[in-house]
Enzyme design. Structure first.
Site, PDB file in Angstrom:
ATOM      1  N   LYS A 211       1.762   1.945  -5.220  1.00 30.37           N
ATOM      2  CA  LYS A 211       2.244   1.350  -6.471  1.00 30.37           C
ATOM      3  C   LYS A 211       1.285   1.632  -7.621  1.00 30.37           C
ATOM      4  O   LYS A 211       1.695   1.799  -8.765  1.00 30.37           O
ATOM      5  CB  LYS A 211       2.426  -0.165  -6.293  1.00 30.37           C
ATOM      6  CG  LYS A 211       3.462  -0.512  -5.220  1.00 30.37           C
ATOM      7  CD  LYS A 211       3.571  -2.000  -4.980  1.00 30.37           C
ATOM      8  CE  LYS A 211       2.362  -2.614  -4.304  1.00 30.37           C
ATOM      9  NZ  LYS A 211       2.142  -2.155  -2.912  1.00 30.37           N
TER      10      LYS A 211
ATOM     11  N   GLY B 107      -4.618  -4.299  -3.687  1.00 33.38           N
ATOM     12  CA  GLY B 107      -5.575  -3.199  -3.817  1.00 33.38           C
ATOM     13  C   GLY B 107      -4.776  -1.978  -4.225  1.00 33.38           C
ATOM     14  O   GLY B 107      -4.064  -1.408  -3.410  1.00 33.38           O
ATOM     15  N   HIS B 108      -4.806  -1.634  -5.505  1.00 31.84           N
ATOM     16  CA  HIS B 108      -4.009  -0.514  -6.028  1.00 31.84           C
ATOM     17  C   HIS B 108      -4.943   0.626  -6.425  1.00 31.84           C
ATOM     18  O   HIS B 108      -5.844   0.437  -7.234  1.00 31.84           O
ATOM     19  CB  HIS B 108      -3.187  -0.958  -7.242  1.00 31.84           C
ATOM     20  CG  HIS B 108      -2.074  -1.906  -6.894  1.00 31.84           C
ATOM     21  ND1 HIS B 108      -1.068  -2.235  -7.752  1.00 31.84           N
ATOM     22  CD2 HIS B 108      -1.812  -2.574  -5.738  1.00 31.84           C
ATOM     23  CE1 HIS B 108      -0.227  -3.072  -7.147  1.00 31.84           C
ATOM     24  NE2 HIS B 108      -0.674  -3.300  -5.931  1.00 31.84           N
TER      25      HIS B 108
ATOM     26  N   ASP C  84       0.813  -1.223   0.000  1.00 28.90           N
ATOM     27  CA  ASP C  84       0.000   0.000   0.000  1.00 28.90           C
ATOM     28  C   ASP C  84       0.846   1.272   0.000  1.00 28.90           C
ATOM     29  O   ASP C  84       0.448   2.294   0.554  1.00 28.90           O
ATOM     30  CB  ASP C  84      -0.969   0.006   1.195  1.00 28.90           C
ATOM     31  CG  ASP C  84      -1.778  -1.265   1.248  1.00 28.90           C
ATOM     32  OD1 ASP C  84      -2.163  -1.760   0.177  1.00 28.90           O
ATOM     33  OD2 ASP C  84      -2.011  -1.782   2.359  1.00 28.90           O
TER      34      ASP C  84
ATOM     35  N   GLN D 105       1.795  -6.414  -3.605  1.00 27.46           N
ATOM     36  CA  GLN D 105       2.384  -6.604  -2.268  1.00 27.46           C
ATOM     37  C   GLN D 105       3.711  -5.840  -2.148  1.00 27.46           C
ATOM     38  O   GLN D 105       3.858  -4.817  -2.763  1.00 27.46           O
ATOM     39  CB  GLN D 105       2.557  -8.100  -1.959  1.00 27.46           C
ATOM     40  CG  GLN D 105       1.236  -8.820  -1.735  1.00 27.46           C
ATOM     41  CD  GLN D 105       0.456  -9.048  -3.021  1.00 27.46           C
ATOM     42  OE1 GLN D 105       0.975  -9.588  -3.975  1.00 27.46           O
ATOM     43  NE2 GLN D 105      -0.799  -8.646  -3.050  1.00 27.46           N
TER      44      GLN D 105
END
Ligand code: GDP
Ligand code: IMO
Ligand code: MG
Length: 428
Positions: free
Chosen positions: A16, A40-41, A13, A223
């Site tokens: 990215k 979750g981007h 988080d 990640q």
């Protein structure tokens, strides 16, 4: 030709998605090399917020072809849900391609993820519950299902039967659950086959051809370094290699072709899930970072644990990834806080450690040794050059650069696409 790897330097988080979005407009391919719908981007374009989970954020970059690489694990239900959601918002996902060598998440992988976590009790990892660990375990255990298996129904059925032969013993005898029928799993996969087949390619071939033709490829890691199964805080990690070497494997691009490895790092630190975190804060500053930084997990909605910048971690990440550049995000969050602590080393049971301790037990006992820098009070969310930043913000960045062993090439001053200071353009 550019082959750029985007890697999380901390526990995920870091931003990215935003970093990919900034570079994505000028690259030809954005490939996700690892992970699945545990990521979750976030991308914020013109006030519109998109949260990508399984798909690379590059799906929103108009000129890029988005790809899911061989190193990923694909949940087909989640894949088509995400595609439909994006299409409903007007995004064009038609160029998306998926590696035939990527593995597929089966419903039993999700079941196993959840029951294993429950049985671990106090020692639970705090996974996203998406079946990521069990799917990668089957890949390495050579009983996994690959995307290409949907082209051969007989092989797919055989593989499901072989996998269930073992899984059902575990589910029934160990976890007291009902056995899963092979037909149900087979039908589940085949219900997506017609839609999936046209998207499947030899992604490594396509990407290498593109690089040979002088095109630009960006690898958008999921990640982060400290969640890497080899280099992270094992066992409190994910089950893939989110470091730069893993990106080469997961995209099928050789290390000799890589032109930049861009480490994404927050101006402070966060973590979701269980595991050690030396600079974690349990006071009002932890709450401040959580609130001001909007630190809520995209994927599971869990609050992120927050702490100060850890330069021992940054040096470690620079080393194991071979970072060429850093993208420091969320500098704006530290505005007006008076003093900013930076962790420069650890005290482990009375002994100073300037670098990562050898053992995980020592890392669990690591107490941060801080130095402090003065914070700035000016609003920096509109700054577009380093010169426009207040001197104290520039000093903070200079100190991070000095401590982290890598030059800072990008600085985030807000979530928006244009809220980025570009110091060195990797595509120049
Ligand atoms: P990822 O998983 O590494 O892509 O990061 P996430 O999207 O999960 O979390 C990063 C969060 O920080 C998102 O809400 C972004 O919109 C936000 N963000 C990224 N860069 C900045 C920045 O420079 N400043 C601020 N305030 N927010 C940022
Ligand atoms: P992005 O790409 C933050 C964490 C989970 C858990 C551990 C293992 O958005 O940075 P898993 O479901 O992968 O087996 O969970 O890893 N985790 C993440 N934390 N950001 C992520 O992705 C994460 N993906 C997994 O919270 O601690
Ligand atoms: Mg995220």
């Amino acid at each position: 030709m550019a082959a750029i790897i985007v890697v999380g330097a901390q526990w995920g988080d870091e931003g990215k998605g935003k970093a990919t979005d900034i570079l994505g407009g000028r690259v030809d391919y954005v490939v996700k090399p690892n992970g699945g719908n545990n990521a979750g981007h976030t991308v914020v374009v013109g006030g519109e917020k998109y949260e990508l989970k399984l798909l690379p954020a590059g799906v929103l970059s108009e000129n890029a072809t988005p790809m899911i690489g061989n190193g990923c694990v694909v949940n087909l239900e989640a894949l088509f849900e995400e595609i439909d959601g994006l299409e409903a918002r007007g995004a064009d996902t038609s160029k998306l391609r998926i590696s035939g060598n990527a593995h597929m998440v089966a419903p039993y992988h999700q079941t196993l993820d959840r029951v294993t976590e429950r049985f671990l009790g106090k020692r639970a990892i705090g996974t996203t519950g998406r079946g990521i660990g069990p799917t990668y375990a089957d890949k390495v255990g050579r009983v996994g299902l690959r995307v290409q298996d949907i082209f051969d129904e007989s092989i797919l059925r055989q593989k499901i039967e072989a996998a269930l032969h073992q899984k059902n013993q575990i589910l029934v005898k160990l976890y007291n659950r009902r056995a899963i029928e092979a037909d149900r799993i087979f039908d589940y996969f085949m219900s997506y086959a017609d839609r999936l087949k046209p998207m499947v390619v030899d992604s490594a071939y396509v990407l290498n051809e593109a690089l040979d033709a002088g095109k630009h490829v960006l690898m958008e890691g999921g990640q982060a370094t400290m969640l890497d199964v080899d280099h992270g805080t094992y066992p409190f990690v994910t089950s893939s290699n989110p470091t730069s070497g893993g990106a080469c494997v997961g995209a099928g691009i050789g290390p000799t072709k890589i032109t930049s490895t861009l480490g994404i790092i927050k101006a402070y630190t966060t973590r979701v899930g269980a595991g050690p975190f030396p600079t974690e804060l349990f006071d009002k500053w932890g709450e401040f970072l959580q609130t001001t930084g909007g630190e809520v997990g995209v994927n599971t909605g869990r609050l992120r644990r927050c702490g100060w910048y850890d330069s021992v971690l940054a040096r470690y990440a620079s080393r194991v990834n071979g970072f060429t550049d850093l993208f420091v995000t969320k500098l704006d969050v530290l505005t007006g806080i008076g003093e900013i602590p930076i962790c420069v080393a650890y005290d482990v049971d009375g002994v100073r450690h300037d670098e990562m301790p050898l053992t995980q037990s020592d890392f669990h006992h690591a107490v941060p040794i801080y130095e402090t820098m003065p914070a700035w009070d000016e609003d920096i969310t509109g700054c577009t050059t380093l010169e426009e930043l207040p001197e104290k913000a520039r000093d903070y960045l200079a100190r991070l650069e000095e401590l982290s062993g890598c030059r800072i090439s990008y600085v985030g001053v807000g979530p928006g696409r244009d809220q980025t200071i570009i110091v060195n353009d990797l595509l120049a």
